[in-house]
Motif scaffolding. Sequence first.
Motif, mmCIF file in Angstrom:
data_model
loop_
_atom_site.group_PDB
_atom_site.id
_atom_site.type_symbol
_atom_site.label_atom_id
_atom_site.label_comp_id
_atom_site.label_asym_id
_atom_site.label_seq_id
_atom_site.Cartn_x
_atom_site.Cartn_y
_atom_site.Cartn_z
ATOM 1 N N THR A 87 106.922 60.953 -8.395
ATOM 2 C CA THR A 87 108.170 61.003 -8.822
ATOM 3 C C THR A 87 108.669 60.422 -10.062
ATOM 4 N N GLU A 88 107.700 59.272 -10.412
ATOM 5 C CA GLU A 88 108.203 58.484 -11.641
ATOM 6 C C GLU A 88 107.188 58.337 -12.795
ATOM 7 N N ASP A 89 105.977 59.052 -12.717
ATOM 8 C CA ASP A 89 104.875 58.835 -13.600
ATOM 9 C C ASP A 89 104.710 60.128 -14.451
ATOM 10 N N PRO A 90 105.352 60.401 -15.550
ATOM 11 C CA PRO A 90 105.139 61.731 -16.098
ATOM 12 C C PRO A 90 103.802 61.719 -16.657
ATOM 13 N N ARG A 91 102.909 60.714 -16.922
ATOM 14 C CA ARG A 91 101.480 60.918 -17.543
ATOM 15 C C ARG A 91 100.726 61.329 -16.203
ATOM 16 N N TYR A 92 101.192 61.049 -15.106
ATOM 17 C CA TYR A 92 100.367 61.414 -13.865
ATOM 18 C C TYR A 92 100.305 63.124 -13.915
ATOM 19 N N TRP A 93 101.510 63.495 -14.120
ATOM 20 C CA TRP A 93 101.447 65.178 -14.062
ATOM 21 C C TRP A 93 101.157 65.783 -15.308
ATOM 22 N N ARG A 94 100.971 65.042 -16.279
ATOM 23 C CA ARG A 94 100.187 65.423 -17.630
ATOM 24 C C ARG A 94 98.600 65.688 -17.265
ATOM 25 N N SER A 95 98.314 64.451 -16.743
ATOM 26 C CA SER A 95 96.847 64.422 -16.329
ATOM 27 C C SER A 95 96.588 65.816 -15.343
ATOM 28 N N VAL A 96 97.341 66.145 -14.222
ATOM 29 C CA VAL A 96 97.085 66.981 -13.480
ATOM 30 C C VAL A 96 97.072 68.532 -14.234
ATOM 31 N N GLY A 97 98.082 68.662 -15.185
ATOM 32 C CA GLY A 97 98.200 69.818 -16.236
ATOM 33 C C GLY A 97 96.995 69.950 -16.969
ATOM 34 N N THR A 98 96.429 68.946 -17.623
ATOM 35 C CA THR A 98 95.398 68.902 -18.200
ATOM 36 C C THR A 98 94.088 69.300 -17.726
ATOM 37 N N THR A 99 94.070 68.766 -16.309
ATOM 38 C CA THR A 99 92.912 69.098 -15.685
ATOM 39 C C THR A 99 92.801 70.701 -15.020
ATOM 40 N N LEU A 100 94.022 70.937 -14.748
ATOM 41 C CA LEU A 100 94.050 72.265 -14.141
ATOM 42 C C LEU A 100 93.877 73.418 -15.272
ATOM 43 N N LEU A 101 94.282 73.218 -16.480
ATOM 44 C CA LEU A 101 94.061 73.985 -17.625
ATOM 45 C C LEU A 101 92.447 74.026 -17.793
ATOM 46 N N TYR A 102 91.807 72.748 -17.643
ATOM 47 C CA TYR A 102 90.370 72.929 -18.019
ATOM 48 C C TYR A 102 89.792 73.754 -16.810
#
Length: 325
Positions: A87-102
């Motif tokens: 809920t408080e870490d936007p970089r975490y969700w950015r890492s999730v999105g990058t990994t899913l794209l990969y």
Amino acid sequence: MSTVSAKAPAGADRVPGPPRPGGPKRRRRVRREKQWPAYVFLTPWMLGAAVLTLVPMAVSLYLSFTDYNLFEAPRWVGLRNYTEMLTEDPRYWRSVGTTLLYVVVAVPLKLVLALGAAMLLKNLGRGRSFYRSAFYAPSLLGASMTVALVWRALFNDGGTVPDLLGAIGVDSGGWVGDPDLTVFVVVLLTVWQFGAPMVIFLAGLQQISPDLYEAAALDGAGRWRQFVSITVPMLSPVVFFNLVLEMIQSFQVFTPAFAISGGTGGPADSTMFYTLYLYERGFTASHMGYAAAMAWLLLIAIGVVTLVLFRTSRSWVFYADEEGR
């Protein structure tokens, strides 16, 4: 005077033998006596699994509920690491999105290239062993830091790939410095390592009976029709096996992202993969409890994806022995 003989019931003439000594308890004891050598040989593996896997997993699970910085004693914080992460870490969700794209891009491309190379090698007569070894070599070398650094140099500004593209009129600049292209440098490095699934595909193709293709050709089926109606269904268990393995490995990609980004996940977090962010939080920022929570969420995510693959495989994976069921 007539004599009436009564028919004796079946089995009445049998004389019961003495009871078997020991009974079920003796049989269980004999079975255990025969099994103990197996447990002796398994003991080193069981000790290794407990000391090197189960105990670290239990410690990691405990640390995921603590605030631990590697230098002080862990302090229990409950679910705070998980709530902060989600809920408080936007970089975490950015890492999730990058990994899913990969994962979505790299895994299908790698499997398609591996299957295409396997089909070419299947029909190749002379030189098959050489090409099979040559195609497999990147799978042995590609995971090393040295190859990842060389790959970065190829796609960097002034590297070989931008120069070749510029020679044909495509001015892409350095891929490593472009946030829109850097992740695809990692994707191409992964796709280049298609040798391992290719060997598995080649083994599966060699198990398909040539009679099936001959019968299809007699019925007028062309190459594409034979591929769709024979090769794909008969090879579907191998496709499923490779898909599960590559999916699990792709979620854990680390070395290429670390080498190409210099360990920063840049530019603009475009290569901040999940495991790289986990490494940063655990060993750079010394938030080991937070990193342990990330590791457990990754384990759960991989388990869920694997379960979904197994559930959906019932509708598209064909096994030859299912016809008689």
